[in-house]
Scaffold this motif. Structure first.
Motif, PDB file in Angstrom:
ATOM      1  N   UNK A   1      19.920  41.969  -0.180  1.00 56.12           N
ATOM      2  CA  UNK A   1      20.685  43.106  -0.393  1.00 56.12           C
ATOM      3  C   UNK A   1      22.119  42.891   0.262  1.00 56.12           C
ATOM      4  N   UNK A   2      23.332  43.251  -0.644  1.00 54.18           N
ATOM      5  CA  UNK A   2      24.573  43.188   0.065  1.00 54.18           C
ATOM      6  C   UNK A   2      25.263  41.706  -0.352  1.00 54.18           C
ATOM      7  N   UNK A   3      24.340  40.754  -0.977  1.00 56.34           N
ATOM      8  CA  UNK A   3      25.018  39.406  -1.641  1.00 56.34           C
ATOM      9  C   UNK A   3      25.826  39.862  -2.750  1.00 56.34           C
ATOM     10  N   UNK A   4      26.981  39.099  -2.883  1.00 58.21           N
ATOM     11  CA  UNK A   4      27.782  38.995  -4.107  1.00 58.21           C
ATOM     12  C   UNK A   4      27.219  37.908  -4.946  1.00 58.21           C
ATOM     13  N   UNK A   5      26.797  37.943  -6.270  1.00 57.30           N
ATOM     14  CA  UNK A   5      26.325  37.291  -6.952  1.00 57.30           C
ATOM     15  C   UNK A   5      26.924  37.048  -8.356  1.00 57.30           C
ATOM     16  N   UNK A   6      26.903  35.803  -9.028  1.00 52.21           N
ATOM     17  CA  UNK A   6      27.420  35.837 -10.540  1.00 52.21           C
ATOM     18  C   UNK A   6      26.270  35.788 -11.213  1.00 52.21           C
ATOM     19  N   UNK A   7      26.650  36.575 -12.305  1.00 55.32           N
ATOM     20  CA  UNK A   7      25.391  37.000 -13.461  1.00 55.32           C
ATOM     21  C   UNK A   7      25.813  36.417 -14.746  1.00 55.32           C
ATOM     22  N   UNK A   8      24.934  35.952 -15.623  1.00 56.80           N
ATOM     23  CA  UNK A   8      25.287  35.874 -17.334  1.00 56.80           C
ATOM     24  C   UNK A   8      24.035  36.634 -17.681  1.00 56.80           C
ATOM     25  N   UNK A   9      24.273  36.286 -18.976  1.00 57.28           N
ATOM     26  CA  UNK A   9      23.304  37.201 -20.045  1.00 57.28           C
ATOM     27  C   UNK A   9      23.721  38.506 -20.327  1.00 57.28           C
ATOM     28  N   UNK A  10      22.722  39.246 -20.374  1.00 58.39           N
ATOM     29  CA  UNK A  10      23.008  40.663 -20.744  1.00 58.39           C
ATOM     30  C   UNK A  10      23.224  41.422 -20.233  1.00 58.39           C
ATOM     31  N   UNK A  11      24.690  41.831 -19.826  1.00 56.78           N
ATOM     32  CA  UNK A  11      25.284  42.716 -18.624  1.00 56.78           C
ATOM     33  C   UNK A  11      25.650  44.038 -19.161  1.00 56.78           C
ATOM     34  N   UNK A  12      24.884  44.684 -20.242  1.00 62.48           N
ATOM     35  CA  UNK A  12      25.144  45.770 -20.678  1.00 62.48           C
ATOM     36  C   UNK A  12      24.710  46.864 -19.477  1.00 62.48           C
ATOM     37  N   UNK A  13      23.549  46.614 -19.073  1.00 61.91           N
ATOM     38  CA  UNK A  13      22.789  47.608 -18.286  1.00 61.91           C
ATOM     39  C   UNK A  13      22.099  48.541 -19.047  1.00 61.91           C
ATOM     40  N   UNK A  14      21.814  48.254 -20.129  1.00 62.38           N
ATOM     41  CA  UNK A  14      20.825  49.188 -21.128  1.00 62.38           C
ATOM     42  C   UNK A  14      19.511  48.892 -20.761  1.00 62.38           C
ATOM     43  N   UNK A  15      18.826  50.025 -21.124  1.00 66.55           N
ATOM     44  CA  UNK A  15      17.167  49.827 -20.381  1.00 66.55           C
ATOM     45  C   UNK A  15      16.416  48.857 -21.371  1.00 66.55           C
ATOM     46  N   UNK A  16      15.946  47.971 -20.516  1.00 68.26           N
ATOM     47  CA  UNK A  16      15.035  46.980 -20.885  1.00 68.26           C
ATOM     48  C   UNK A  16      15.768  45.625 -20.998  1.00 68.26           C
ATOM     49  N   UNK A  17      17.042  45.603 -20.695  1.00 70.20           N
ATOM     50  CA  UNK A  17      18.054  44.215 -20.637  1.00 70.20           C
ATOM     51  C   UNK A  17      17.808  43.934 -19.184  1.00 70.20           C
ATOM     52  N   UNK A  18      18.033  42.380 -19.192  1.00 71.88           N
ATOM     53  CA  UNK A  18      17.844  41.636 -17.762  1.00 71.88           C
ATOM     54  C   UNK A  18      18.741  40.419 -17.687  1.00 71.88           C
ATOM     55  N   UNK A  19      19.884  40.732 -16.737  1.00 75.74           N
ATOM     56  CA  UNK A  19      20.562  39.568 -16.578  1.00 75.74           C
ATOM     57  C   UNK A  19      20.136  38.522 -15.762  1.00 75.74           C
ATOM     58  N   UNK A  20      20.907  37.615 -15.443  1.00 76.57           N
ATOM     59  CA  UNK A  20      20.246  36.313 -14.754  1.00 76.57           C
ATOM     60  C   UNK A  20      21.309  36.052 -13.728  1.00 76.57           C
TER      61      UNK A  20
END
Length: 352
Positions: free
Chosen positions: A86-105
């Motif tokens: 908690x508190x980390x700033x992280x870089x993400x790829x993948x589905x960044x929509x935030x829609x139900x059932x989606x998972x970013x990386x």
């Protein structure tokens, strides 16, 4: 030839099987050669880790913009040996929509400004990271029920100073006991102090101290930390508990560390609520960081002999001599007493 043929040289055209009928199982690793080259993910988007739950991370992206949204993410395989907290700033790829059932990386962890850590006990050098990138620590202590524990507060202070985090002290339940004697133990510290009683919680004053800061809340179970968090962030709805009248101990009501946004007309901040603890190991602490937090005493310590402990029995300690000579004024003795108590707390820990 069948398996029951007596003559292996007999060329039987009616054989049922031959080698061409054997099915070869493909390799599980596939035919592509392994490589250590990883994609750079130049298109990755940065987000804030709000909480962790069973390998899934709640992330806020596009913070403070019209496109702000919360999504769920998992760690990429290349980060499997690195903790994301908690508190980390992280870089993400993948589905960044935030829609139900989606998972970013999560593919990268941004450099951390601070790390609040603790160990299971004083002999354990394996650190447990509590929160990243906090710049303040609000230590919540009850004046009574449960009784305040000076040594636990000292340990919080040591951990905060080691991490480079500024501590704040909040005394709750002052309607049950006068905290004056307890607070005298911290008179030598530059420590902002808030007090509260039932029906008289200084929400406005505490809120003002949290604006534009990431503040981690810590405290013994049952001291009223969750009650305070709910007063500051009403939508948080953190569970609250009561103190056992037999044991004098509080019941753990928060099971995970979570970031909660504090939003007011005066500005914003982040409240990072942590589970209540009854112990706080210091197996990872660097004592030099404790001294650095006492900037006036640290400057004098440059004249101390190599390896000086700065404790009362330390020979030729420049700090002890300066205080004894009155060169630090009326506050000097209290500052030194506070420093030495914190150093003693760590020095008496098993294994040090």
């Amino acid at each position: 030839m069948t398996w029951w043929d007596a003559d292996p040289d007999d060329d039987d055209e009616d054989d049922e099987f031959d080698e061409s009928d054997v099915r070869v199982r493909p390799s599980r690793k596939g035919s592509r050669p392994r490589t250590k080259i990883r994609p750079e993910h130049n298109d990755a988007q940065t987000g804030r880790v709000l909480g962790v739950d069973r390998g899934r991370y709640s992330i806020l992206i596009d913070e403070s913009t019209r496109d702000e949204r919360q999504l769920t993410a998992a760690r990429a395989s290349e980060l499997r040996r690195k903790s994301v907290v908690t508190g980390d700033r992280v870089d993400l790829v993948g589905d960044l929509s935030g829609d139900d059932g989606t998972l970013a990386r999560i593919v990268r962890i941004q450099p951390r400004t601070t790390l609040l850590r603790r160990s299971a006990d004083d002999t354990d050098e394996v650190e447990r990271v509590i929160v990243a990138n906090a710049d303040q620590m609000l230590i919540v202590v009850a004046a009574a029920n449960p009784e305040p524990r000076i040594r636990l507060v000292d340990r919080y202070l040591v951990a905060a100073y080691d991490a480079g985090i500024s501590p704040i002290l909040c005394i709750t339940k002052t309607d049950l006991a006068d905290p004056a004697e307890f607070l005298r133990n911290f008179a030598g510290l530059d420590l902002p102090i808030f007090t509260s009683s039932e029906g008289n919680l200084p929400v406005d004053d505490i809120t003002a101290s949290l604006i534009n800061h990431d503040t981690v809340f810590v405290g013994h179970s049952g001291v009223g930390k969750s009650t305070l968090v709910n007063a500051l962030v009403p939508e948080a709805k953190r569970a609250t508990g009561v103190v056992n009248t037999v044991t004098g101990r509080g019941r753990h009501t928060s099971s995970s560390t979570v970031s909660l946004r504090l939003a007011t007309d005066a500005g914003r901040g982040w409240v990072i609520d942590t589970p209540g603890v009854r112990s706080f190991g210091l197996g990872h602490i660097d004592t030099d960081n404790i001294l650095k937090s006492f900037t006036d005493l640290a400057a004098i310590a440059e004249d101390c002999p190599r390896g000086c402990t700065h404790l009362p029995d330390a020979p030729d300690c420049a700090i002890n001599e300066a205080v004894a000579a009155g060169r630090l004024g009326e506050t000097g003795k209290g500052r030194l007493d506070s420093l030495q108590r914190l150093l003693t707390t760590f020095a008496k820990a098993p294994g040090h």
